[in-house]
Scaffold this motif. Structure first.
Motif, PDB file in Angstrom:
ATOM      1  N   ASP A  69      19.273  -9.388 -28.701  1.00  0.00           N
ATOM      2  CA  ASP A  69      19.277  -9.139 -27.262  1.00  0.00           C
ATOM      3  C   ASP A  69      20.695  -9.229 -26.708  1.00  0.00           C
ATOM      4  OD1 ASP A  69      18.302  -8.689 -24.665  1.00  0.00           O
ATOM      5  OD2 ASP A  69      17.870 -10.819 -24.343  1.00  0.00           O
ATOM      6  N   VAL A  70      21.435 -10.250 -27.113  1.00  0.00           N
ATOM      7  CA  VAL A  70      22.816 -10.428 -26.669  1.00  0.00           C
ATOM      8  C   VAL A  70      23.678  -9.262 -27.144  1.00  0.00           C
ATOM      9  CG1 VAL A  70      24.882 -11.879 -26.921  1.00  0.00           C
ATOM     10  CG2 VAL A  70      22.653 -12.935 -26.537  1.00  0.00           C
ATOM     11  N   VAL A  71      23.542  -8.897 -28.402  1.00  0.00           N
ATOM     12  CA  VAL A  71      24.334  -7.799 -28.973  1.00  0.00           C
ATOM     13  C   VAL A  71      24.065  -6.500 -28.213  1.00  0.00           C
ATOM     14  CG1 VAL A  71      24.628  -6.334 -31.008  1.00  0.00           C
ATOM     15  CG2 VAL A  71      24.555  -8.813 -31.264  1.00  0.00           C
ATOM     16  N   ASN A  73      22.933  -6.128 -25.143  1.00  0.00           N
ATOM     17  CA  ASN A  73      23.491  -6.210 -23.790  1.00  0.00           C
ATOM     18  C   ASN A  73      24.988  -5.948 -23.804  1.00  0.00           C
ATOM     19  OD1 ASN A  73      21.114  -6.707 -22.372  1.00  0.00           O
ATOM     20  ND2 ASN A  73      21.237  -8.915 -22.744  1.00  0.00           N
ATOM     21  N   LEU A  74      25.683  -6.513 -24.790  1.00  0.00           N
ATOM     22  CA  LEU A  74      27.120  -6.274 -24.905  1.00  0.00           C
ATOM     23  C   LEU A  74      27.425  -4.812 -25.226  1.00  0.00           C
ATOM     24  CD1 LEU A  74      28.231  -9.495 -26.815  1.00  0.00           C
ATOM     25  CD2 LEU A  74      28.711  -8.896 -24.435  1.00  0.00           C
ATOM     26  N   LEU A  75      26.624  -4.205 -26.099  1.00  0.00           N
ATOM     27  CA  LEU A  75      26.828  -2.791 -26.419  1.00  0.00           C
ATOM     28  C   LEU A  75      26.628  -1.908 -25.192  1.00  0.00           C
ATOM     29  CD1 LEU A  75      25.108  -2.515 -29.917  1.00  0.00           C
ATOM     30  CD2 LEU A  75      27.552  -2.316 -29.410  1.00  0.00           C
ATOM     31  N   GLN A  76      25.645  -2.234 -24.358  1.00  0.00           N
ATOM     32  CA  GLN A  76      25.420  -1.469 -23.129  1.00  0.00           C
ATOM     33  C   GLN A  76      26.605  -1.611 -22.175  1.00  0.00           C
ATOM     34  OE1 GLN A  76      21.664  -2.945 -21.701  1.00  0.00           O
ATOM     35  NE2 GLN A  76      20.493  -1.375 -22.779  1.00  0.00           N
ATOM     36  N   LYS A  77      27.157  -2.815 -22.077  1.00  0.00           N
ATOM     37  CA  LYS A  77      28.324  -3.024 -21.223  1.00  0.00           C
ATOM     38  C   LYS A  77      29.527  -2.240 -21.734  1.00  0.00           C
ATOM     39  CE  LYS A  77      26.997  -7.484 -19.363  1.00  0.00           C
ATOM     40  NZ  LYS A  77      27.335  -8.890 -19.176  1.00  0.00           N
ATOM     41  N   ILE A  78      29.710  -2.226 -23.046  1.00  0.00           N
ATOM     42  CA  ILE A  78      30.817  -1.472 -23.642  1.00  0.00           C
ATOM     43  C   ILE A  78      30.660   0.019 -23.344  1.00  0.00           C
ATOM     44  CG2 ILE A  78      31.811  -0.703 -25.846  1.00  0.00           C
ATOM     45  CD1 ILE A  78      31.316  -3.567 -26.885  1.00  0.00           C
ATOM     46  N   GLU A  79      29.453   0.550 -23.509  1.00  0.00           N
ATOM     47  CA  GLU A  79      29.211   1.967 -23.224  1.00  0.00           C
ATOM     48  C   GLU A  79      29.486   2.279 -21.755  1.00  0.00           C
ATOM     49  OE1 GLU A  79      25.232   2.850 -24.527  1.00  0.00           O
ATOM     50  OE2 GLU A  79      25.733   2.475 -26.628  1.00  0.00           O
ATOM     51  N   HIS A  80      29.082   1.392 -20.859  1.00  0.00           N
ATOM     52  CA  HIS A  80      29.323   1.585 -19.430  1.00  0.00           C
ATOM     53  C   HIS A  80      30.826   1.579 -19.137  1.00  0.00           C
ATOM     54  CE1 HIS A  80      28.656   1.447 -15.150  1.00  0.00           C
ATOM     55  NE2 HIS A  80      29.435   0.379 -15.073  1.00  0.00           N
TER      56      HIS A  80
END
Length: 97
Positions: A69-71, A73-80
């Motif tokens: 879940d943490v990973v 969320n971080l991947l989504q933030k990076i893509e954004h």
């Protein structure tokens, strides 16, 4: 009801050699959506790509569902942030020319 784009969760479980409880845990965390039809759990086929990533993270890195879940969320933030950076670079190019 139609199950055209749905895959039986037992099939996914046996194919990837993962226990059903793993999928239920991912569902509880909101990482995947499980649909119940005719008393059987199904996954929509559009979730398979992310699910494969989650299973790889779980198997290869020995990360538990909370860590996945943490990973993600971080991947989504990076893509954004990458999209924001691309938009800023495109605007900058307008002023450079």
């Amino acid at each position: 009801m139609k199950t055209d784009n749905l895959i039986l969760l037992k099939t996914v479980s046996s194919h990837y050699q993962v226990e059903l409880s793993f999928f239920n845990h991912l569902h509880d965390l909101g990482l995947i959506e499980i649909e119940i039809m005719e008393q059987s759990p199904y996954l929509h086929e559009k979730q398979i790509h992310n699910l494969e990533r989650m299973i790889r993270i779980h198997h290869e890195l020995d990360v538990n569902p909370e860590g996945i879940d943490v990973v993600f969320n971080l991947l989504q933030k990076i893509e954004h942030l990458q999209k924001d950076l691309m938009a800023a670079q495109n605007r900058l190019r307008l002023y450079e020319n």
